[in-house]
Design a protein around this motif. Structure first.
Motif, PDB file in Angstrom:
ATOM      1  N   UNK A 152     -30.736  19.219 -21.023  1.00 26.13           N
ATOM      2  CA  UNK A 152     -31.336  19.772 -22.393  1.00 26.13           C
ATOM      3  C   UNK A 152     -30.292  20.343 -23.368  1.00 26.13           C
ATOM      4  N   UNK A 205     -29.621  20.812 -27.790  1.00 26.13           N
ATOM      5  CA  UNK A 205     -30.099  21.134 -29.193  1.00 26.13           C
ATOM      6  C   UNK A 205     -29.047  20.583 -30.403  1.00 26.13           C
ATOM      7  N   UNK A 222     -26.007  21.048 -28.242  1.00 21.46           N
ATOM      8  CA  UNK A 222     -25.436  22.191 -27.633  1.00 21.46           C
ATOM      9  C   UNK A 222     -26.479  22.594 -26.639  1.00 21.46           C
ATOM     10  N   UNK A 223     -25.948  23.257 -25.626  1.00 22.81           N
ATOM     11  CA  UNK A 223     -26.598  23.429 -24.365  1.00 22.81           C
ATOM     12  C   UNK A 223     -26.662  24.640 -23.784  1.00 22.81           C
ATOM     13  N   UNK A 224     -25.792  25.557 -24.176  1.00 18.53           N
ATOM     14  CA  UNK A 224     -25.376  26.798 -23.245  1.00 18.53           C
ATOM     15  C   UNK A 224     -27.002  27.581 -23.156  1.00 18.53           C
ATOM     16  N   UNK A 225     -26.957  27.854 -21.885  1.00 15.64           N
ATOM     17  CA  UNK A 225     -28.495  28.656 -21.660  1.00 15.64           C
ATOM     18  C   UNK A 225     -29.450  27.836 -21.422  1.00 15.64           C
ATOM     19  N   UNK A 226     -29.618  26.578 -21.998  1.00 15.47           N
ATOM     20  CA  UNK A 226     -30.597  25.450 -21.809  1.00 15.47           C
ATOM     21  C   UNK A 226     -30.225  24.643 -20.421  1.00 15.47           C
ATOM     22  N   UNK A 227     -28.967  24.591 -20.293  1.00 12.17           N
ATOM     23  CA  UNK A 227     -28.685  23.927 -18.949  1.00 12.17           C
ATOM     24  C   UNK A 227     -27.328  24.459 -18.649  1.00 12.17           C
ATOM     25  N   UNK A 242     -22.347  23.720 -21.690  1.00 11.28           N
ATOM     26  CA  UNK A 242     -22.119  24.030 -23.058  1.00 11.28           C
ATOM     27  C   UNK A 242     -22.444  22.965 -24.040  1.00 11.28           C
TER      28      UNK A 242
END
Lengths: 265, 265, 265, 265, 265
Positions: free
Chosen positions: D129, D131, D204-209, D212
């Motif tokens: 996931x 953004x 951008x994926x930090x925290x969603x997956x 990074x």
């Protein structure tokens, strides 16, 4: 390859010996295969699947006969030792160690074995391939050490076998021969106290597998073996073991018949 | 091995005790097995497969009896403690901890257990093997510390058990004895505040498994245990833990009967 | 343990509240369980197996009722919040977060849940156990920062939850308290801009699991959450995260009824 | 969220476009979703299980219609592009890339998709996931570089897509903005020779997956793409890629209809 | 792409040749595909599932014919070589190496192959994709070395093939061209003693897979190959191998017919 073209009769005798590895090691070729350089060893680990246990007694008995026949059929070209890992190693029930003069010979045996009714219920969880080489005395060893290394392990049954695959790091391989020699001397000295109770055998595996060495041990005294490994952890060489074990395969040496009886009970 | 050749009657009593580990630890041999050096401990973790749940009640009841009989059969040669991990550890439902004088004894029990109708529905997800050794006082310990270490844990039930396998790095094993001793002293001091509420037991595993130590804990207060582990993370020795946990096995100590009742409900 | 011996009626009400976690958090005990130190949280992740989908409608409907009854039965001893991970995390469909005063209570609930007809089709892919502790103000925090930390998150639904397990390296734990304090202050300051949109909760897990912390977040704005994590990656503390995520569990907060409806459609 | 409440008619048209992503990208919203910041992208990878292939033709045909209807149903809230990985990536047959304004929207689509008769035979082997964010020009870029970056990729079909998830190390995130900027400038310059043949998109994926960034590429020339990656391996930034790939997902862009035809042949 | 639009007759002949890779390599295109730069190689490894073995003889025979037809059908666009890994590598029975001018061509062949009755019982355990490039002489090589590199491997069958995927670390890629050249020269010199007995082929994989290179070897002498790998471990370049093997795929080169006979026995 003449060695393989022996009469079936000799093969049959050899085969029977192969079935009882801990009971004598009397056959000439068995001795040779276990001592000579240039012999290929394949260690194949299997786990019985859930479906096997659902088969009825008759099917299991037939499957057992089929396996024995396959071991017999290949017994003039290779030796196959059997080990029970079940209960001591997760995802592993049986280990077969095969020695022959060509990996192709090992493969053809395993294809036949895996093609039996039992084999079709065995999941091949690990395989390691290696090669024996002539032992070089490390230069600079004292005469005392050389004599010590000729120590025979005590006679008597050694029910346990342990296989530890090892991969060295690039620093080890890149070190000069003298640096490596010094480390191997330290390693060798650490093993002296255990020469009588722990039997060892080394296989070279670089390129044939994802490890550099397969180390094989037999012992009756696992506490001595534990102390041997601790002694080896304490020498400098240990800094260069990128992989040591993973898996460590601990099992009991058992004849094929006993293992098959356990699996078909 | 005389210890094993006891009369069946004594074995039966012992066996019953083994089934209720948290209720007394009264048997002499149980005490000895849990205190003596030179005892082999095998920790076998199992996960129930999906097929088990589909069996009808009668099949489950028969399977439960069969398991109880196996525990009984081996009860004069080993002690077998049972733990429920289900719900607290993924891929793990039941843990059996076995103590005996030979790993072969542990293996033969596990082969029988895994060969039962229930056992054939158990996936052996982890196994760890270790060995108890005599405890050495670390040199340089103060008298106060030595006295503190004799602290008995508080009486009363300790429903939780935690198993943490540990592997040290090469730097640890290569360090001089004095360096290692200093780190062990620091470690020991960190544990003092928790001696009353957390019971500990240590197994040496180098060469028998892919770890160096199996640490075993019992407690009623998991918050104290959490603080103990944090205290151990804060000492220098922690820099040398190549593996700490992975898996951490957290479970509740429950008699075999209760576990079998849960699995066959 | 008196807290658990409430009347069934209160339990029932509490249970209903537990089923609708995002709709109010009105119950006193729910509030307390979510705020108090000394509460044990278990995060259990499940994946539906392929067999479940083949069941007929009636079997699914019965299974759903059974699950609801189990949640109800345990509702006076614990709170159980439900999350849907399906589609957002591989190998994970449902997450249940359980809070109670004893991990045994969490385990007994999970044993019941996993023993239902639905539970028998759920593969437990991850479980994490932790413990809440009183929040300590880091020394040296400015008054402004302390005031900022009292910021309440904005009201309104926060449909997303994210769980990130964290393990610190030995250097972190071995650092002096002042070094760690300075890093925690830097960490705290980095979170200030997100206090209004991201709700946080911390669980201590050392020894109860293979991680040191379980961090739990709720938000309506995943872009803010993404920026928060980037801000935390930029502070020094990040150098000491041996594990951060792996898995990162991203899901939507949904009442049990909605999740069961999706699984039984 | 008004964007989602469009008339079904427009939705239907959009949906058809979504089914043929490589054939034009004509729809306004599709353009916007692929260009705008603040769009959530979910990459879901599926592997067909063994049971699927045993279904009869009629069941497969019905399953295919059901999947098409689900894509249609959600087509006014999201765009869903389809890729065939089968043969090129182990454990992966199909990739669906979904863009919408809320991850919840992506999840609801995937729940519906995974709930179809085909979906129940799909194992979700990976999900990522991310953004999209507004592109910032790195300070200090020359005018020439800025002009180069406006280069459009050559028109014509780009049959291949590659997805590479990336995680940066703590040193990268902890570096000052100027250090990071210098590395990003070097990175950008390395990509210039490939701007015409390799189309890129960043999430951008930090925290969603557990990563990074998700980097997404389309190209007709895999040799150029190979050279682009080698060029990126040669810049300093590569020292800070804790994870690069693992998995690297290489597939061919194919309309849903073609993929369903292959799976139901 | 004209090369692909040949007459079916030529295709058929080529196809037959492809089925017997070790028996001559006579076809012009086969030679070209194996020598030219710009050719895409896909290595797909399969493991037979348990269900396959339960099929009756007739079903297996039909499945075998179907596979042969698929190989035939694609034989004017690609060459497909077959290898038996069974017994020598866990979780791997068969390897297919495909060469063509487009990865799409490789994929379409594999989709057809995996869609056969046999293919539906094959688990795709590993796939690697790479690209051949023109060989550059490393600058600074002596004339002697250049001449040595032109050495042809000895004629005669080479029954063994080994595939070793390799990933270099960031330091390697970041090193200046001169540093890398010096290391490649050292590497090349180490290989000279084995040029006659070990045949080698290199594929570039960065971005097409999670590795940088796929190295492919053929030999009749595995002891020589073992020594070659040890020689390569001793050069500096080895410090920069982040991945070397994992998996190491060791197999025997066998025509499709022989492999199918083994699988359908």
């Amino acid at each position: 390859m003449k060695r393989i073209k022996k009469s079936l009769m000799v093969g049959a005798v050899l085969g029977l010996l192969a079935l009882f590895p801990s009971a004598g090691e009397a056959g000439v070729d068995r001795e040779k295969f276990l001592k000579d350089p240039g012999v290929y060893g394949t260690f194949a680990v299997f786990q019985v699947d859930e479906e096997w246990w659902k088969l009825d007694k008759a099917a299991k008995v037939a499957a057992v006969s089929e396996v024995k026949a396959i071991f017999q059929k290949h017994s003039d070209a290779l030796i196959a030792d059997t080990y029970l890992l079940r209960g001591l190693v997760e995802k592993a029930d049986v280990l077969v160690r095969i020695h022959s003069l060509e990996i192709l010979t090992n493969q053809n045996f395993l294809i036949d074995f895996m093609g039996t009714a039992l084999g079709q219920h065995l999941k091949n969880t690990y395989t390691f391939n290696g090669l024996t080489k002539a032992l070089n005395y490390v230069p600079g060893m004292s005469e005392d050490l050389k004599i010590a290394l000729k120590t025979q392990t005590d006679p008597g049954p050694k029910p346990y076998a342990i296989i530890v695959p090892i991969r060295k790091d690039a620093e080890w391989w890149n070190a000069g021969q003298d640096v490596r020699t010094a480390m191997m001397k330290e390693h060798t000295e650490a093993t002296v106290p255990y020469l009588k109770t722990v039997k060892r055998k080394l296989y070279h595996a670089s390129g044939l597998d994802d490890v550099d060495f397969i180390t094989y041990f037999e012992t009756a005294k696992l506490d001595d073996f534990n102390n041997l490994i601790i002694a080896l952890e304490k020498v400098k060489e240990n800094r260069h073991n990128k992989q040591f074990g993973a898996p460590t395969l601990l099992g009991t040496i058992r004849p094929l018949d006993e293992i098959l009886a356990i699996l078909s009970h």
